[in-house]
Design an enzyme around this catalytic site. Structure first.
Site, short mmCIF file in Angstrom:
data_model
loop_
_atom_site.label_atom_id
_atom_site.label_comp_id
_atom_site.label_asym_id
_atom_site.label_seq_id
_atom_site.Cartn_x
_atom_site.Cartn_y
_atom_site.Cartn_z
N THR A 1 0.82 -1.22 0.00
CA THR A 1 0.00 0.00 0.00
C THR A 1 0.85 1.27 0.00
OG1 THR A 1 -1.55 1.26 1.37
CG2 THR A 1 -0.10 -0.23 2.54
N ASP A 2 0.28 2.35 -0.50
CA ASP A 2 0.98 3.65 -0.44
C ASP A 2 1.01 4.21 0.99
OD1 ASP A 2 -1.70 4.34 -0.17
OD2 ASP A 2 -1.70 5.87 -1.74
N GLU A 3 0.21 3.61 1.90
CA GLU A 3 0.16 4.15 3.27
C GLU A 3 1.48 3.98 4.01
OE1 GLU A 3 -3.33 3.40 5.54
OE2 GLU A 3 -4.65 3.62 3.81
N TYR B 1 -2.13 -0.42 10.90
CA TYR B 1 -2.22 -1.11 9.60
C TYR B 1 -1.00 -0.79 8.74
CZ TYR B 1 -3.38 -1.61 4.64
OH TYR B 1 -3.33 -1.90 3.30
N LYS C 1 2.07 -3.20 7.32
CA LYS C 1 2.39 -3.39 5.90
C LYS C 1 3.84 -2.96 5.63
CE LYS C 1 0.06 -4.56 2.91
NZ LYS C 1 -0.32 -5.89 2.35
P1 NAD Z 1 -9.57 -7.38 1.75
O1 NAD Z 1 -9.64 -7.11 3.21
O2 NAD Z 1 -10.77 -7.14 0.90
O3 NAD Z 1 -9.14 -8.90 1.50
C1 NAD Z 1 -8.15 -9.55 2.28
C2 NAD Z 1 -8.28 -11.04 2.05
O4 NAD Z 1 -7.25 -11.70 2.82
C3 NAD Z 1 -9.63 -11.63 2.52
O5 NAD Z 1 -10.15 -12.46 1.54
C4 NAD Z 1 -9.26 -12.39 3.79
O6 NAD Z 1 -10.11 -13.50 4.02
C5 NAD Z 1 -7.83 -12.81 3.49
N1 NAD Z 1 -7.06 -13.07 4.71
C6 NAD Z 1 -6.99 -12.27 5.81
N2 NAD Z 1 -6.22 -12.86 6.75
C7 NAD Z 1 -5.77 -14.03 6.21
C8 NAD Z 1 -4.92 -15.06 6.70
N3 NAD Z 1 -4.39 -15.00 7.93
N4 NAD Z 1 -4.65 -16.12 5.89
C9 NAD Z 1 -5.20 -16.18 4.64
N5 NAD Z 1 -6.03 -15.24 4.15
C10 NAD Z 1 -6.31 -14.17 4.93
O7 NAD Z 1 -8.32 -6.57 1.22
P2 NAD Z 1 -8.09 -5.83 -0.18
O8 NAD Z 1 -8.61 -4.46 -0.07
O9 NAD Z 1 -8.51 -6.71 -1.27
O10 NAD Z 1 -6.49 -5.73 -0.14
C11 NAD Z 1 -5.68 -6.79 -0.65
C12 NAD Z 1 -4.22 -6.43 -0.47
O11 NAD Z 1 -3.95 -5.23 -1.18
C13 NAD Z 1 -3.83 -6.17 0.97
O12 NAD Z 1 -2.53 -6.70 1.16
C14 NAD Z 1 -3.83 -4.65 1.10
O13 NAD Z 1 -2.91 -4.24 2.08
C15 NAD Z 1 -3.40 -4.26 -0.29
N6 NAD Z 1 -3.90 -2.95 -0.75
C16 NAD Z 1 -5.21 -2.61 -0.67
C17 NAD Z 1 -5.65 -1.39 -1.18
C18 NAD Z 1 -7.11 -0.98 -1.14
O14 NAD Z 1 -7.43 0.16 -1.49
N7 NAD Z 1 -8.02 -1.83 -0.76
C19 NAD Z 1 -4.72 -0.50 -1.74
C20 NAD Z 1 -3.37 -0.88 -1.79
C21 NAD Z 1 -2.97 -2.11 -1.30
O1 DAU Z 2 -4.20 3.97 0.26
C1 DAU Z 2 -4.38 2.59 0.20
C2 DAU Z 2 -5.26 2.14 1.34
O2 DAU Z 2 -6.57 2.59 1.05
C3 DAU Z 2 -5.24 0.62 1.53
O3 DAU Z 2 -3.96 0.21 1.89
C4 DAU Z 2 -6.25 0.22 2.62
O4 DAU Z 2 -6.30 -1.20 2.71
C5 DAU Z 2 -7.62 0.75 2.22
O5 DAU Z 2 -8.54 0.44 3.25
C6 DAU Z 2 -7.56 2.25 1.99
O6 DAU Z 2 -7.31 2.95 3.24
P1 DAU Z 2 -8.09 4.29 3.65
O7 DAU Z 2 -8.03 4.45 5.11
O8 DAU Z 2 -7.65 5.44 2.81
O9 DAU Z 2 -9.59 3.88 3.15
P2 DAU Z 2 -11.02 4.10 3.84
O10 DAU Z 2 -12.03 3.68 2.82
O11 DAU Z 2 -11.10 3.47 5.18
O12 DAU Z 2 -11.11 5.67 4.01
C7 DAU Z 2 -10.97 6.54 2.91
C8 DAU Z 2 -11.05 7.97 3.44
O13 DAU Z 2 -12.38 8.24 3.90
C9 DAU Z 2 -10.15 8.24 4.63
O14 DAU Z 2 -9.66 9.57 4.56
C10 DAU Z 2 -11.07 8.09 5.83
C11 DAU Z 2 -12.41 8.60 5.30
N1 DAU Z 2 -13.59 7.94 5.90
C12 DAU Z 2 -13.65 6.59 5.92
C13 DAU Z 2 -14.75 5.94 6.46
C14 DAU Z 2 -14.81 4.42 6.50
C15 DAU Z 2 -14.64 8.74 6.40
O15 DAU Z 2 -14.59 9.97 6.35
N2 DAU Z 2 -15.72 8.09 6.94
C16 DAU Z 2 -15.82 6.73 7.01
O16 DAU Z 2 -16.83 6.21 7.55
#
Ligand code: NAD
Ligand code: DAU
Length: 350
Positions: free
Chosen positions: A131-133, A156, A160
């Site tokens: 992630t970019d975080e 989180y 990562k």
């Molecule tokens: P998600 O939470 O939707 O999915 C995570 C998956 O991992 C689920 O299917 C869960 O069952 C599985 N999992 C969790 N713990 C596990 C374990 N101990 N063993 C096996 N499986 C397990 O997440 P996502 O949003 O699809 O993100 C996927 C990956 O991409 C993550 O590594 C996240 O950090 C990264 N990522 C997400 C975003 C985003 O915006 N969602 C952005 C950048 C990077």
């Molecule tokens: O940048 C990549 C990341 O993006 C991934 O690594 C994470 O897995 C993914 O969850 C996401 O993280 P964020 O914290 O940015 O996403 P989230 O959807 O939780 O929140 C997006 C923005 O909206 C953030 O500034 C918080 C705000 N927010 C979120 C929720 C859930 C609100 O204002 N209200 C809310 O109820």
């Protein structure tokens, strides 16, 4: 089959898009999807491909090192694409424990399983999806580049960042052929409604309030999930070993602007009077340690590997809203069970 590739976390949001795309695109490769099916994992995300001959689902935990060793012996994987993680920042603030276990220990176990079971690293690849975080937060200007210093600020992102460091350590220490990508916020179908967009779409539909954290002026760089999947495919195939690639949509939105645009789209799709959804906006207590702005410089990926995002801004937002409204049953299933309890515990005190 010419190759067998392990994908972890393939039943989650991004993983399910990636698995579907790869299973269809490479019929001569066998994909093994290893997923624990936590609250975020959902096999309904992959119904349409579950019977494909080049796809196998395995339920299991990456924290279980013995299980992973057995799996590597059984399948003799040619490569790994590792997405399994605890992924929601707010949950990590409530309790970091599961994040440390899955994201750090789980990643180390996977690295060790590959290291001990791969007789030679020739032709192998370990791809870590991150992630970019990990880079922390930006001010009004600037972009995260691959050489930006790590500065994670939530449990989180710290977990990562730690996993990224471990993956790089296995490259430097053991010559493991790794590659890492760090991506911005994804959006699109099949995202669990704890994340901003599916949560707000579901709340608007049920006339529930829209909890905007703090002043709402936090900025994220939104990337269509399918564009993340094509980037992962390219990097897995052509990315240079040991390298990191940033992935982003060049699609910055302040939360409140995104939410206002979403409200307009939802009014239209639900045939509600203009401005109806905006009345649900409620400013609530901010997220602790809330990162102000993320934005990605994806030029390395674009120039080196020729990747381009294809879905932008309002088009992606509309496609997302339409999908959740058209897939009511999916939303009802994932919001049954413990979801209500989660929602109340997360939002009651805000
Ligand atoms: P998600 O939470 O939707 O999915 C995570 C998956 O991992 C689920 O299917 C869960 O069952 C599985 N999992 C969790 N713990 C596990 C374990 N101990 N063993 C096996 N499986 C397990 O997440 P996502 O949003 O699809 O993100 C996927 C990956 O991409 C993550 O590594 C996240 O950090 C990264 N990522 C997400 C975003 C985003 O915006 N969602 C952005 C950048 C990077
Ligand atoms: O940048 C990549 C990341 O993006 C991934 O690594 C994470 O897995 C993914 O969850 C996401 O993280 P964020 O914290 O940015 O996403 P989230 O959807 O939780 O929140 C997006 C923005 O909206 C953030 O500034 C918080 C705000 N927010 C979120 C929720 C859930 C609100 O204002 N209200 C809310 O109820």
């Amino acid at each position: 089959m010419k190759q067998t590739i392990l994908i972890t976390g393939g039943a989650g949001f991004i993983g399910s898009h990636l698995v579907r795309m790869l299973v269809e695109q490479y019929p001569d490769r066998h994909y093994v999807n290893l997923d624990l099916l936590t609250y975020a994992g959902n096999l309904a995300n992959l119904r349409d491909i579950e019977d494909k001959p080049n796809y196998t689902f395995v339920k299991g935990d990456i924290v279980d090192a013995d299980f992973l060793n057995g799996l590597f012996k059984q399948y003799n994987f040619d490569g790994v694409i590792h997405l399994a993680a605890e992924s929601h920042v707010d949950r990590s603030i409530e309790d970091p424990t599961a994040f440390i276990k899955t994201n750090i220990l789980g990643t180390m176990n996977l690295l060790n399983a590959a290291r001990h079971n791969w007789e030679s690293f020739e032709g192998k690849r370990f791809y870590h999806v991150s992630t970019d975080e990990v880079y922390g937060t930006l001010g009004e200007t600037g972009l995260f580049r691959e050489d930006t210093s790590y500065d994670p600020r939530s449990p989180y992102s710290a977990s990562k960042a730690s996993s990224d460091h471990l993956v790089r350590a296995f490259f430097h220490t053991y010559d493991m052929p790794i590659v890492i990508s760090n991506c911005s916020n994804n959006y699109g179908p099949f995202q669990f409604p704890e994340k901003l967009l599916p949560l707000f779409i579901n709340n608007i539909k049920h006339n529930k309030s829209l909890p905007v954290y703090g002043d709402g002026k936090y900025t994220r760089d939104w990337l269509w999930v399918g564009d993340h999947a094509t980037a992962i495919d390219l990097i897995y195939e052509k990315g240079r070993v040991g390298e990191t690639y940033n992935i982003g949509g060049n699609n910055e939105w302040k939360n409140i602007d995104l939410i206002n645009d979403l409200c307009d789209v939802m009014d239209e799709l639900l045939d509600r009077e203009e401005g109806a959804s905006k009345k649900l906006i409620t400013y609530v207590k901010d997220r602790a340690g809330h990162d102000r702005r993320y934005a990605i410089d994806a030029s390395k990926l674009m120039n080196e590997l020729g990747w381009e995002p294809t879905v932008f801004a309002k088009e992606g937002l509309r496609k997302t809203a339409e999908w959740y409204l058209a897939n009511e049953e999916w939303m009802e299933n994932v919001t049954s069970g413990d979801y209500q309890k989660y929602y109340e515990s997360m939002y009651a005190e805000r």
